[in-house]
Design a protein around this motif. Structure first.
Motif, mmCIF file in Angstrom:
data_model
loop_
_atom_site.group_PDB
_atom_site.id
_atom_site.type_symbol
_atom_site.label_atom_id
_atom_site.label_comp_id
_atom_site.label_asym_id
_atom_site.label_seq_id
_atom_site.Cartn_x
_atom_site.Cartn_y
_atom_site.Cartn_z
ATOM 1 N N ASN A 67 0.822 -1.214 0.000
ATOM 2 C CA ASN A 67 0.000 0.000 0.000
ATOM 3 C C ASN A 67 0.859 1.268 0.000
ATOM 4 O O ASN A 67 0.677 2.178 0.817
ATOM 5 C CB ASN A 67 -0.943 -0.001 1.210
ATOM 6 N N GLU A 68 1.796 1.300 -0.955
ATOM 7 C CA GLU A 68 2.649 2.478 -1.148
ATOM 8 C C GLU A 68 2.428 3.010 -2.557
ATOM 9 O O GLU A 68 3.242 2.792 -3.456
ATOM 10 C CB GLU A 68 4.121 2.116 -0.934
ATOM 11 N N PRO A 69 1.320 3.716 -2.807
ATOM 12 C CA PRO A 69 0.976 4.150 -4.167
ATOM 13 C C PRO A 69 1.968 5.134 -4.775
ATOM 14 O O PRO A 69 2.065 5.245 -6.000
ATOM 15 C CB PRO A 69 -0.406 4.802 -3.988
ATOM 16 N N ASP A 70 2.713 5.853 -3.942
ATOM 17 C CA ASP A 70 3.665 6.832 -4.474
ATOM 18 C C ASP A 70 5.017 6.213 -4.813
ATOM 19 O O ASP A 70 5.837 6.855 -5.484
ATOM 20 C CB ASP A 70 3.877 7.959 -3.458
ATOM 21 N N LEU A 71 5.252 4.988 -4.348
ATOM 22 C CA LEU A 71 6.561 4.368 -4.575
ATOM 23 C C LEU A 71 6.755 3.941 -6.017
ATOM 24 O O LEU A 71 7.812 4.189 -6.609
ATOM 25 C CB LEU A 71 6.738 3.170 -3.634
ATOM 26 N N TRP A 72 5.736 3.309 -6.614
ATOM 27 C CA TRP A 72 5.903 2.791 -7.960
ATOM 28 C C TRP A 72 6.147 3.883 -9.001
ATOM 29 O O TRP A 72 7.045 3.724 -9.838
ATOM 30 C CB TRP A 72 4.708 1.923 -8.363
ATOM 31 N N PRO A 73 5.420 5.012 -9.009
ATOM 32 C CA PRO A 73 5.705 6.049 -10.007
ATOM 33 C C PRO A 73 7.155 6.524 -9.971
ATOM 34 O O PRO A 73 7.738 6.842 -11.009
ATOM 35 C CB PRO A 73 4.742 7.178 -9.625
ATOM 36 N N TRP A 74 7.746 6.581 -8.770
ATOM 37 C CA TRP A 74 9.156 6.974 -8.670
ATOM 38 C C TRP A 74 10.067 5.847 -9.132
ATOM 39 O O TRP A 74 10.995 6.053 -9.922
ATOM 40 C CB TRP A 74 9.491 7.346 -7.223
#
Length: 259
Positions: A67-74
């Motif tokens: 549940n780390e939605p901001d991790l994948w875009p980076w």
């Protein structure tokens, strides 16, 4: 080393930060941060379109599970180390220095660079050869600027480069998902390698997830990151081996073993 432009390769943001600070006054020196976490996830066909797709799918699933939605875009922009194309497709415009210590990511980066840049002459800056405080972890990002100035880059001879490149290439046909550094070699493991350590860190009591992860990080300094440990705890919870109580950020959850 020469007076030509010097490119310094490092693994991770901490190493990039300290080296950028150290080298900032010199316009002929640049720092290239390699941020793909090579210590875990599939490496099959690494660097190819197929390999990037396989690795991206796995990491996307990990980010969803923890549940780390901001991790994948980076992270998506670093999978497969696309930045190396800038150095692979051009003639060498200076010297290349690879900074390493006893971190598995640093050692994997060294081997990857030897394979991807076979025609380039590389210099090795190994922090274990510098004058480090007895309390300093022998990892680039853990060193002070004063300690880094005592590290003298030395040229890698062609035989060393070929040997390290072959070690990297052998990892690309290995299906294991975890890699560690034992001080002299890369060792491959299956995805469950750290599970026993996580369960032992919980023990017979109720324990905060942050404490559990911190204990394992302390036992395996430079060998694993908190993202992967968080992922494995989530898997253990789904398999009803570990119980999780609480809401909000995962690191604040109370964990216990399912008896």
């Amino acid at each position: 080393m020469t007076l030509r432009k010097v490119t310094h390769f490092v693994a991770g943001g901490a190493a990039a930060g300290i080296l950028n600070y150290l080298l900032a006054p010199d316009e002929k020196k640049r720092v290239v941060e390699l941020s793909d976490p090579l210590a875990y996830g599939t490496l099959n066909n690494y660097g190819t379109q197929q390999g990037v797709a396989l690795r991206s799918n796995w990491f996307r699933g990990v980010c969803d599970l923890i549940n780390e939605p901001d991790l994948w875009p980076w992270l998506s922009g670093h999978i497969g180390l696309p930045i190396l194309q800038n150095y692979q497709n051009l003639e060498c415009d200076g010297d290349y220095v690879v900074w390493v210590g006893q971190s598995v990511d640093e050692q994997l980066m060294l081997r990857a660079l030897c394979s991807v840049l076979p025609e380039q002459s590389l210099f090795l800056a190994d922090v274990t050869t510098g004058k480090l405080s007895k309390d300093t972890m022998p990892i680039v990002g853990a060193c002070s600027t004063e300690e880094l100035t005592t590290v003298i880059p030395i040229p890698l001879d062609i035989f060393q480069q070929v040997k390290l490149a072959k070690e990297w290439d052998s990892l690309l046909v290995n299906r294991d998902m975890v890699r560690t550094w034992n001080g002299s070699a890369i060792v491959s493991h299956d995805e469950t390698f750290f599970d026993a350590a996580l369960l032992a860190a919980i023990g017979p009591r109720v324990c905060l997830a942050a404490v559990v992860i911190g204990r394992v990080l302390g036992d395996y300094v430079g060998q694993v990151g908190d993202t992967f440990l968080c992922y494995r705890l989530r898997v253990l919870i789904l398999r009803k081996i570990v119980r999780s109580v609480g809401e909000g950020p995962f690191f604040k959850r109370q964990l216990s073993l399912v008896l």
